[in-house]
Design an enzyme around this catalytic site. Structure first.
Site: not given
Ligand code: XLS
Ligand code: CA
Ligand code: CA
Length: 436
Positions: A95, A98, A226
């Site tokens: 991110h 990070d 995601e």
């Molecule tokens: C949180 C998510 C996050 C994503 C990226 O539950 O898994 O880490 O992978 O923002």
């Molecule tokens: Ca994730």
């Protein structure tokens, strides 16, 4: 400076830490294991998170001996290069927040990001490491408490858009092959205060702008959504693969977006990991994977290092059926348990995950080569290839014809055969036990 007290992890060397299954150069189905698996390190869990939970503070410092914020983030980058070297991992994911600290203003934050991403990019490129995907953290800062792309405030939406713009630029600069949207706070707690239709339209607007900008500045990789059903919000819009596919189709985003499927999010949605992967595959949006596992006794996102070979086998079966990764890979969005409080425990976590997936790949390959599952499924549906079945599939048959057919055919129970689940489960177990 060396941050980890470990030698390079070797393959079956007899050393204290070694891979038992992962052999990067081993060829499976004409491709090296490392190219099938495309392992990535998650920057946030590995070089940032210190093991804090709701009841306690961090137990494992990740300043890597740094003192000022700038120094700390440079050292994180150095630690990331060393860590991925030790394990022979070729990819990483981050991110924006990070890799560089947030400043007092957006322009200061962006400057931090420019400088530190240059440092990280150089140091990783020197070791041959590549960015699997980048993303923007649109959930941590209090400004996003009600959402980012789905915020009720247009100012917050604009701020989020600025952050996405910058994160895409950094991803492109570092040669990233993917860009992820995880909708952490893109959801709601109660409909009493929420305009769900407007929030979802706005999310689509943000994604459309991101695609348009990314392509304009030369991003050739995949955008990913995601899915995750809940946590932190009670009801997240990107609930599961099927929900996201419907959303992408509605807003005409299917040409640019694929899915990043996370194992633990699948189980939170009440699905198996394999179900989510198969849903992505059959809809042409299989993209990348966040490899971890949840704890079936706990109802939240525990992000554990995967050790379930059975699940990894079924996952790799889906990956192979999808034709393998193109821009995606297996990102360990996984963290060591809070009680594992040394940096070197993270090496053991990655070895655990990498061996689990290497074993899964070999078992999946054995399942495909054996052909028992494929043959069974093919024969289970063979009535669709001839006679009335093929007329239905081709669209020639109308409902009256089916009625006449059924009337003439008599009871159809005799055409119903056993689903033979236990036989097939034996086949899978056998491949897992026997593969070498
Ligand atoms: C949180 C998510 C996050 C994503 C990226 O539950 O898994 O880490 O992978 O923002
Ligand atoms: Ca994730
Ligand atoms: Ca997770």
């Amino acid at each position: 400076m060396k941050y980890f007290n470990s030698e390079k992890i070797t393959f079956k060397s007899g050393a204290q830490r070694e891979f038992l299954w992962y052999d990067p150069e081993r060829v499976v189905q004409g491709k090296k294991m490392k190219d099938h698996l495309r392992f990535a390190a998650s920057y946030w869990h590995t070089f940032v998170a210190e093991g804090a939970d709701m009841f306690g503070t961090g137990v494992l410092g990740k300043t890597f001996g740094g003192t000022s914020p700038e120094d700390i983030y440079r050292r994180k980058a150095e630690a990331a290069a060393e860590f991925t070297d030790l394990l022979g991992i070729e990819y990483y994911c981050f991110h924006d927040r990070d890799i560089a600290p947030e400043g007092k203003s957006l322009s200061e934050t962006n400057r931090n990001l420019d400088e530190l991403s240059d440092y990280l990019g150089d140091i990783m490129a020197k070791g041959g490491k590549k960015l699997l995907w980048g993303t923007a953290n649109l959930f941590n800062n209090p400004r996003y408490m009600h959402g980012a792309g789905t915020a009720p405030s247009a100012d917050v939406f604009a701020f989020a858009a600025a952050q996405v713009k910058k994160a895409i630029e950094i991803t492109v600069k570092l040669g990233g092959s993917g860009y992820v949207f995880w909708g952490g706070r893109e959801g709601y707690e109660t409909l009493l205060n929420t305009d769900m239709a407007l929030e979802q339209e706005n999310m689509a607007r943000l994604l459309t702008m991101a695609v348009e900008y990314g392509r304009r500045i030369g991003f050739k990789g995949d955008f990913y959504i995601e899915p995750k059903p809940k946590e932190p919000t009670k009801h997240q819009y990107d609930f599961d693969a099927a929900t996201v596919i419907g959303f992408l189709r509605k807003y005409d985003l299917l040409n640019d977006f694929k899915l990043n499927i996370e194992a633990n999010h699948a189980t939170l949605a009440g699905h198996t990991f394999q179900h989510e992967l198969a849903t992505a595959r059959i809809n042409g949006v299989f993209g990348s994977i966040d490899a971890n596992q949840g704890d079936m006794l706990l109802g939240w996102d525990t992000d554990e290092f995967p050790f379930d070979v059975y699940d990894a086998t079924l996952c790799m079966l889906e990956v192979l059926k999808a034709g393998g990764f193109t821009n995606g890979g297996l990102n360990f969005d996984a963290k060591i348990r809070r009680g594992s409080c040394s940096l070197e425990d993270m090496l053991d976590g990655y070895i655990l995950g990498m061996d689990t997936f290497a074993h899964g790949l070999l078992a999946a390959d054995a399942i495909i080569r054996g052909g028992e599952l494929d043959d069974f499924v093919k024969s289970r549906y063979d009535s669709w290839n001839t006679g009335i079945g093929s007329r239905i599939r081709s669209g020639e048959a109308v409902i009256e014809e089916l009625s006449d057919y059924a009337l003439s055919r008599g009871d159809v129970l005799s055409s119903v055969r056993s689903a033979r689940q236990e036989y097939l489960e034996n086949v899978v177990n056998k491949k897992i036990y026997e593969c070498k």
